[in-house]
Design a protein around this motif. Sequence first.
Motif, PDB file in Angstrom:
ATOM      1  N   SER A   1       0.826  -1.198   0.000  1.00 47.42           N
ATOM      2  CA  SER A   1       0.000   0.000   0.000  1.00 47.42           C
ATOM      3  C   SER A   1       0.870   1.262   0.000  1.00 47.42           C
ATOM      4  O   SER A   1       0.567   2.250  -0.683  1.00 47.42           O
ATOM      5  CB  SER A   1      -0.921  -0.007   1.225  1.00 47.42           C
ATOM      6  N   ARG A   2       1.957   1.205   0.769  1.00 49.08           N
ATOM      7  CA  ARG A   2       2.872   2.357   0.849  1.00 49.08           C
ATOM      8  C   ARG A   2       3.481   2.641  -0.527  1.00 49.08           C
ATOM      9  O   ARG A   2       3.629   3.790  -0.933  1.00 49.08           O
ATOM     10  CB  ARG A   2       3.935   2.037   1.908  1.00 49.08           C
ATOM     11  N   ILE A   3       3.811   1.577  -1.254  1.00 51.24           N
ATOM     12  CA  ILE A   3       4.391   1.766  -2.594  1.00 51.24           C
ATOM     13  C   ILE A   3       3.371   2.442  -3.521  1.00 51.24           C
ATOM     14  O   ILE A   3       3.690   3.374  -4.254  1.00 51.24           O
ATOM     15  CB  ILE A   3       4.854   0.411  -3.177  1.00 51.24           C
ATOM     16  N   TYR A   4       2.128   1.973  -3.454  1.00 48.44           N
ATOM     17  CA  TYR A   4       1.086   2.617  -4.263  1.00 48.44           C
ATOM     18  C   TYR A   4       0.961   4.091  -3.892  1.00 48.44           C
ATOM     19  O   TYR A   4       0.974   4.973  -4.756  1.00 48.44           O
ATOM     20  CB  TYR A   4      -0.260   1.891  -4.063  1.00 48.44           C
ATOM     21  N   VAL A   5       0.844   4.362  -2.583  1.00 51.13           N
ATOM     22  CA  VAL A   5       0.599   5.741  -2.142  1.00 51.13           C
ATOM     23  C   VAL A   5       1.760   6.652  -2.547  1.00 51.13           C
ATOM     24  O   VAL A   5       1.559   7.709  -3.158  1.00 51.13           O
ATOM     25  CB  VAL A   5       0.376   5.782  -0.606  1.00 51.13           C
ATOM     26  N   GLU A   6       2.985   6.239  -2.214  1.00 52.12           N
ATOM     27  CA  GLU A   6       4.125   7.117  -2.508  1.00 52.12           C
ATOM     28  C   GLU A   6       4.372   7.197  -4.013  1.00 52.12           C
ATOM     29  O   GLU A   6       4.768   8.230  -4.539  1.00 52.12           O
ATOM     30  CB  GLU A   6       5.383   6.635  -1.780  1.00 52.12           C
ATOM     31  N   GLY A   7       4.139   6.085  -4.711  1.00 48.43           N
ATOM     32  CA  GLY A   7       4.336   6.074  -6.157  1.00 48.43           C
ATOM     33  C   GLY A   7       3.429   7.070  -6.858  1.00 48.43           C
ATOM     34  O   GLY A   7       3.879   7.826  -7.719  1.00 48.43           O
ATOM     35  N   PHE A   8       2.170   7.081  -6.477  1.00 52.00           N
ATOM     36  CA  PHE A   8       1.248   7.973  -7.167  1.00 52.00           C
ATOM     37  C   PHE A   8       1.299   9.395  -6.636  1.00 52.00           C
ATOM     38  O   PHE A   8       0.972  10.342  -7.354  1.00 52.00           O
ATOM     39  CB  PHE A   8      -0.182   7.413  -7.125  1.00 52.00           C
ATOM     40  N   ARG A   9       1.706   9.560  -5.383  1.00 50.04           N
ATOM     41  CA  ARG A   9       1.868  10.932  -4.905  1.00 50.04           C
ATOM     42  C   ARG A   9       3.155  11.539  -5.427  1.00 50.04           C
ATOM     43  O   ARG A   9       3.255  12.745  -5.615  1.00 50.04           O
ATOM     44  CB  ARG A   9       1.855  10.974  -3.369  1.00 50.04           C
ATOM     45  N   GLY A  10       4.140  10.689  -5.652  1.00 52.58           N
ATOM     46  CA  GLY A  10       5.468  11.199  -5.984  1.00 52.58           C
ATOM     47  C   GLY A  10       5.659  11.526  -7.451  1.00 52.58           C
ATOM     48  O   GLY A  10       6.424  12.429  -7.791  1.00 52.58           O
ATOM     49  N   THR A  11       4.961  10.802  -8.344  1.00 53.45           N
ATOM     50  CA  THR A  11       5.102  11.113  -9.766  1.00 53.45           C
ATOM     51  C   THR A  11       3.980  12.058 -10.143  1.00 53.45           C
ATOM     52  O   THR A  11       2.892  11.970  -9.610  1.00 53.45           O
ATOM     53  CB  THR A  11       4.999   9.834 -10.608  1.00 53.45           C
ATOM     54  N   SER A  12       4.256  12.951 -11.044  1.00 51.64           N
ATOM     55  CA  SER A  12       3.274  13.976 -11.377  1.00 51.64           C
ATOM     56  C   SER A  12       2.032  13.371 -12.027  1.00 51.64           C
ATOM     57  O   SER A  12       2.095  12.407 -12.792  1.00 51.64           O
ATOM     58  CB  SER A  12       3.931  14.963 -12.335  1.00 51.64           C
ATOM     59  N   GLU A  13       0.878  13.959 -11.699  1.00 47.88           N
ATOM     60  CA  GLU A  13      -0.381  13.497 -12.284  1.00 47.88           C
ATOM     61  C   GLU A  13      -0.355  13.597 -13.817  1.00 47.88           C
ATOM     62  O   GLU A  13      -0.871  12.730 -14.526  1.00 47.88           O
ATOM     63  CB  GLU A  13      -1.533  14.329 -11.715  1.00 47.88           C
ATOM     64  N   MET A  14       0.263  14.657 -14.305  1.00 50.98           N
ATOM     65  CA  MET A  14       0.406  14.822 -15.761  1.00 50.98           C
ATOM     66  C   MET A  14       1.190  13.662 -16.367  1.00 50.98           C
ATOM     67  O   MET A  14       0.832  13.135 -17.425  1.00 50.98           O
ATOM     68  CB  MET A  14       1.153  16.128 -16.067  1.00 50.98           C
TER      69      MET A  14
END
Lengths: 267, 218, 237
Positions: C52-65
């Motif tokens: 879950s942490r990987i999902y959260v940090e992965g999607f928060r860390g890379t730009s939405e664009m």
Amino acid sequence: MSEPYSSPSSDVMIQFDRVVKKFGDHVVLRELDFSVKPGEFVTLIGPSGSGKTTILRLLMTLETADDGTIQVGGEYLSHMERGGKLVPADERHLRNQRKRIGMVFQQFNLFPNMKVLQNVTEAPVRALGLSKAEAEQRARELLEMVGLSDKIDAHPMQLSGGQQQRVAIARALAMRPQVLLLDEVTSALDPELVAGVLAVLKEIARTTDITFLCVTHEMQFAQDVSDRVMMFDQGQVIEDAPPEQLFTQPAHERTRSFLHAVIDRAV
Amino acid sequence: MDWDWEYAIDSLPLLAEGILVTIELTVLGALLAYVLGLVFAMIRRVGVPVLSQFVYLFVEFIRSTPLLIQVFAFYYLLQPAIGVKLSPFLTGVIMLGVHYATYTSEVYRAGIEAIPKGQWEAARALSIPRGRVWTGVILPQAVPRVLPALGNYTISMFKETPLLLAIGVVDVLNSAKEAGAETFRVIEPYTLAGVFFLLVSYPASILVRKLERRVGTV
Amino acid sequence: MSDNLGRIISTLLEGVPVTIQATLGGIALTIVLAFIAGLALLSKSRTVRVISRIYVEGFRGTSEMVQLFWLYFVLPALVGLQIVPLFAGILVLGLNHGAYGAEIVRGAVQSVPKAQYEGAVALSLGPFDRMRRVILPQAVVEMLPPFNNLFIQLLKSTALLYFISAHEITQKGEELRPALPMGDLTVIYAVELIIYLLLAIIITVVMRALERAGARRLGRKPPPRSKVFSSATAGGV
């Protein structure tokens, strides 16, 4: 289904056997031994922060002992026998043990997302498997007993502290526990609300065969209602006597000075 | 389509130029947001008549509408209307700064409100001059506590810079797009762009969390 | 102003349903992912927490664009499957904001006093009932204000669907722009911004109604009725 009031064959309801509890380096219980008979009302007194509440929390399985064993009704509480050995209990075992034990907390701990009636019916329905109708009938009787029949549709937050605590008592009783733990149940109440709660508890102690283990600073209540009072200090029971003896002729110096201090303060 | 290391490495120099632009945008945009946000917060705190209400509505309006449209409106409508022609880069810096100033102004406001009333009263009781109350008493207490929130918004802004490719800013994502346009391979450059954002923002957010534990938050 | 006015407004309004679909779809996916990932962050199992942490940090860390470009332009090349723009948009909006929402869910669950958990244990409620009947109903009320802000962020992010030609409001406006004189541009951007503002206010009004209902349910004093703008929590997004 639960087995209400099913008394074990043994004549011991609560048995602490060399129980050790530490918080970090701080030793709260040092090889504590004591036992309580079925139907007995036992009060624990002693200085604040001495670990009285920890004893109750161990019985409620909110804490686990670092060493030693606890038995309730002849069964191990946080251990299971497996292959002739004692192993730490799993969640299922713990849940079955908890059904026999109720607890009333200092801060009531009512569920604010449920109205009064549902606070009392929730656990009998979910944990004991009672039908909703059965649970509601049981809840109504108990709420009447604690004098709150007119509050069944109220939110817990709309009640006074004394009323909340009486709901909490009804909620614990709805599980028909063999053992009821009272953790400083009047400490958070305004002084004028204490008497009502204590009266309810006295009535329950008189009319049921529930075993009580009570931590309180209400010395008069302890004297009136207890079969036995235990003075607890520095991780050990240092004196254990009927109330008339312990309050009038304490054998131990520390008991004497403690009683002196609290009774002076109360006057 | 498989991952091609050689191509990935080849596209790095092009990406590096874009990375530089992204970092410049973030740094300059953030500086503007910090300063402008403080101005907004002070105007509202002091309660300058009319201006204060205007700032309130402006802040709420900007915060509730997409940055992309604000960029378009500023670039295609407002600049010609007032007769200036700024570069896409400068347009980006200004709009990032203005947009995020509406967030930072709320951060400053919360930071100032978190100072207990007793501090103002004590300063008044000691007859400390008004300006000195701000610089000597209020801000030294408020500023450390707003730093984590400012940090978080800076990271958010950083990750939002790629939308400026809509007006032709050649940031890291646009560089990746250009690299892909030449070779019709997009997996490597786009993935590397994502990795770049992660490599910057993840450690940065850990730093912010550390800071939060040290100085608290608003 | 010009006679183009009617045409501009009707063209922009054509984009509104897509913007609303993207917003609602994104919000629905956000809620689902936020609860799954947020509760997973609190799991006893280390493996579950790490995933879950990987999902959260992965999607928060890379730009939405970048996520949008990756899903829309890279994924088709990888798996040979072109995703419909609106669907790709909803997926990215949900995945991205779900990662932020996970922290909201985690924080709200942790904010429920430990005494509530202990009260439930003392009544022999099992782990599932403790969470579903006691902890979550109280935590959900705490989640509403931060989710309000998150949903408005999500609404604003729907404008990014312009980049994948999803025919939402922003793209409709940009399609019109090149052929129009300056005066008409004012209309385009004014109408666009007002539509987003109205949608943001609708989100806030709905969320505030839920907040009031939640406060009533917990027997608390309801928050004031008046504010139409979401209150920015300073902590950031």
